[in-house]
Design an enzyme around this catalytic site. Sequence first.
Site, PDB file in Angstrom:
ATOM      1  N   CYS A 127      -4.503  10.974   1.704  1.00 49.97           N
ATOM      2  CA  CYS A 127      -3.679   9.765   1.556  1.00 49.97           C
ATOM      3  C   CYS A 127      -2.256  10.046   1.086  1.00 49.97           C
ATOM      4  O   CYS A 127      -1.307   9.880   1.850  1.00 49.97           O
ATOM      5  CB  CYS A 127      -4.370   8.804   0.593  1.00 49.97           C
ATOM      6  SG  CYS A 127      -6.032   8.384   1.130  1.00 49.97           S
TER       7      CYS A 127
ATOM      8  N   LYS B 241       0.822  -1.211   0.000  1.00 53.29           N
ATOM      9  CA  LYS B 241       0.000   0.000   0.000  1.00 53.29           C
ATOM     10  C   LYS B 241       0.857   1.262   0.000  1.00 53.29           C
ATOM     11  O   LYS B 241       0.667   2.164  -0.827  1.00 53.29           O
ATOM     12  CB  LYS B 241      -0.938  -0.023   1.209  1.00 53.29           C
ATOM     13  CG  LYS B 241      -1.747   1.236   1.411  1.00 53.29           C
ATOM     14  CD  LYS B 241      -2.623   1.510   0.189  1.00 53.29           C
ATOM     15  CE  LYS B 241      -3.200   2.891   0.220  1.00 53.29           C
ATOM     16  NZ  LYS B 241      -4.532   2.949   0.735  1.00 53.29           N
TER      17      LYS B 241
HETATM   18  C1  UGA Z   1      -4.997   7.620  -3.620  1.00 44.89           C
HETATM   19  C2  UGA Z   1      -4.590   6.416  -4.471  1.00 44.89           C
HETATM   20  O1  UGA Z   1      -4.696   6.746  -5.864  1.00 44.89           O
HETATM   21  C3  UGA Z   1      -5.496   5.227  -4.162  1.00 44.89           C
HETATM   22  O2  UGA Z   1      -5.073   4.077  -4.908  1.00 44.89           O
HETATM   23  C4  UGA Z   1      -5.410   4.926  -2.667  1.00 44.89           C
HETATM   24  O3  UGA Z   1      -6.259   3.839  -2.307  1.00 44.89           O
HETATM   25  C5  UGA Z   1      -5.825   6.168  -1.877  1.00 44.89           C
HETATM   26  O4  UGA Z   1      -4.970   7.267  -2.227  1.00 44.89           O
HETATM   27  C6  UGA Z   1      -5.692   5.852  -0.417  1.00 44.89           C
HETATM   28  O5  UGA Z   1      -4.556   5.676   0.048  1.00 44.89           O
HETATM   29  O6  UGA Z   1      -6.702   5.675   0.258  1.00 44.89           O
HETATM   30  P1  UGA Z   1      -6.969   9.436  -3.770  1.00 44.89           P
HETATM   31  O7  UGA Z   1      -6.346  10.080  -2.558  1.00 44.89           O
HETATM   32  O8  UGA Z   1      -8.448   9.244  -3.823  1.00 44.89           O
HETATM   33  O9  UGA Z   1      -6.329   7.990  -3.999  1.00 44.89           O
HETATM   34  O10 UGA Z   1      -6.555  10.360  -4.987  1.00 44.89           O
HETATM   35  P2  UGA Z   1      -5.773  10.204  -6.364  1.00 44.89           P
HETATM   36  O11 UGA Z   1      -6.720   9.952  -7.467  1.00 44.89           O
HETATM   37  O12 UGA Z   1      -4.618   9.281  -6.224  1.00 44.89           O
HETATM   38  O13 UGA Z   1      -5.233  11.703  -6.533  1.00 44.89           O
HETATM   39  C7  UGA Z   1      -4.348  12.244  -5.552  1.00 44.89           C
HETATM   40  C8  UGA Z   1      -3.956  13.643  -5.902  1.00 44.89           C
HETATM   41  O14 UGA Z   1      -3.055  13.661  -6.994  1.00 44.89           O
HETATM   42  C9  UGA Z   1      -5.092  14.593  -6.289  1.00 44.89           C
HETATM   43  O15 UGA Z   1      -4.883  15.818  -5.606  1.00 44.89           O
HETATM   44  C10 UGA Z   1      -4.938  14.758  -7.788  1.00 44.89           C
HETATM   45  O16 UGA Z   1      -5.415  15.983  -8.234  1.00 44.89           O
HETATM   46  C11 UGA Z   1      -3.432  14.662  -7.931  1.00 44.89           C
HETATM   47  N1  UGA Z   1      -2.969  14.204  -9.266  1.00 44.89           N
HETATM   48  C12 UGA Z   1      -3.316  12.971  -9.722  1.00 44.89           C
HETATM   49  C13 UGA Z   1      -2.157  15.026 -10.023  1.00 44.89           C
HETATM   50  O17 UGA Z   1      -1.814  16.156  -9.619  1.00 44.89           O
HETATM   51  N2  UGA Z   1      -1.714  14.594 -11.240  1.00 44.89           N
HETATM   52  C14 UGA Z   1      -2.047  13.370 -11.725  1.00 44.89           C
HETATM   53  O18 UGA Z   1      -1.601  13.035 -12.841  1.00 44.89           O
HETATM   54  C15 UGA Z   1      -2.867  12.538 -10.947  1.00 44.89           C
END
Ligand code: UGA
Length: 461
Positions: free
Chosen positions: A264, A208
């Site tokens: 997260c 994780k």
């Molecule tokens: C993340 C992980 O993707 C999940 O697999 C995990 O289960 C979860 O944390 C957790 O530990 O519970 P999440 O926090 O919902 O999920 O969000 P993400 O979709 O991963 O995005 C995280 C951040 O990265 C957001 O602020 C998003 O805007 C940013 N991001 C994402 C970018 O700036 N660039 C990208 O290309 C992708």
Amino acid sequence: MRLTVIGTGYLGAVHAACMADLGHEVLGVDIDAEKIAALGEGRVPFFEPGLQEVLGTAVASGRLRFTTAIDEAADFGDVHFVCVNTPQRRDSSAADLRAVDAVIDALVPRLRGRCLVVGKSTVPVGTTARLSARVAELAQEGADVEVAWNPEFLREGFAVQDTLRPERLVTGVQTPWADRTLREVYAPLLRTGVPYISTGPATAELVKVAANSFLATKISFINAMAEVCDATGADVTTLAEALGYDTRIGRRFLKAGLGFGGGCLPKDIRAFTARADELGVGSAVAFLHEVDAINTRQRRRTVDIARDMAGGGFEGRRIAVLGATFKPDSDDVRDSPALAVAAAIHGEGAAVRLHDPQGMDNARAVLPVLDYVPDVTKACEGADLVLHLTEWADYRRIDPAELAAVTPTRRILDARNALDAALWVSAGWTLRALGRPTPAPLPSQQTAAGHESAVRSAEPA
Ligand code: UGA
């Protein structure tokens, strides 16, 4: 099977509803009576697409109930999922495990017979071993309580789909019985061919944090490239596209912009470095400090570019902010880059009007000093500058020509590289972004030739 899910936040409420959807009898448990009352009536107390339907159906079927009584949970079933929060500690970068420990302390002395306590919260490697020792002390005579870890990979905004159609399931178990029990819990998913990795607890715990560290690194890598692009006139969106065709690299999580936030990624990479230090392998993951630093630097860079666009200072300026949540399709504002930028700009004297499709209540609760408005036009009325900080689909659908009518200065900073730059420039806007050259202003807004040249100049070099 009869399962309990302890902790009914973003993770636990989804897990409980989805386990009932798979056909299990589920009891959700939380200390927050208000949340439990809402869930018990089939109402989701936060925004998560698709959850309302699954929860409503599960509650109506009678397979899903909720309680605040841990006694009831101990009597209800033999498999107990722990889904409580493990935020960052206030006094260090390590994870705060008090909620996990409190569940173990309350639940385990009440258990009878053979039970499996399955952690889903994100924890430092070694937690299952530590909790197993605690369980041995707390369990009643005759009770046989085992701890396993089953990390969760769901993304907010896609939580239901990620739970019912996961890309993989990972379990960290100590006995064949625990392995068999968890395979039975997930049997409906295993029948659909979902890859299932059964391993030891330490590996499962590490999967994780390693996954979240990798994702954070990928984002910070492209944001570092965006900084280099800004220094050279290159375009990070084209760079990412070109990199992404290499299947070894892949296109996803290479979106440059304001960086990652949420409950997260930021705290998980910090907790990982803290745990690695304790284990004497801090230097192996020291690069994560840089990943974190690159990420927080994007917030400062955004404020700096915005200040420049606002004429060198924010005092007396009206700034429209589009977006408060840490990402679209969520109402979560925990460690939100958008809200951090809004707070910084307000702190420098700007009058900030903020709009977000779902996150206004949560944002207002943590940052009440901003002016929260119910629609985009209201937010942008008379603004000296518009900041696009969370990439909601709603904002991509804005008609820049219509918005220009209420925003005389027509200046926008797209901190998520998500808007159609050519379209905005052709509507007379000055658009800046992170890691992309500023599209040339339109020579003449009226002529078709002018429109074409703006479109060309806004296109990737
Ligand atoms: C993340 C992980 O993707 C999940 O697999 C995990 O289960 C979860 O944390 C957790 O530990 O519970 P999440 O926090 O919902 O999920 O969000 P993400 O979709 O991963 O995005 C995280 C951040 O990265 C957001 O602020 C998003 O805007 C940013 N991001 C994402 C970018 O700036 N660039 C990208 O290309 C992708």
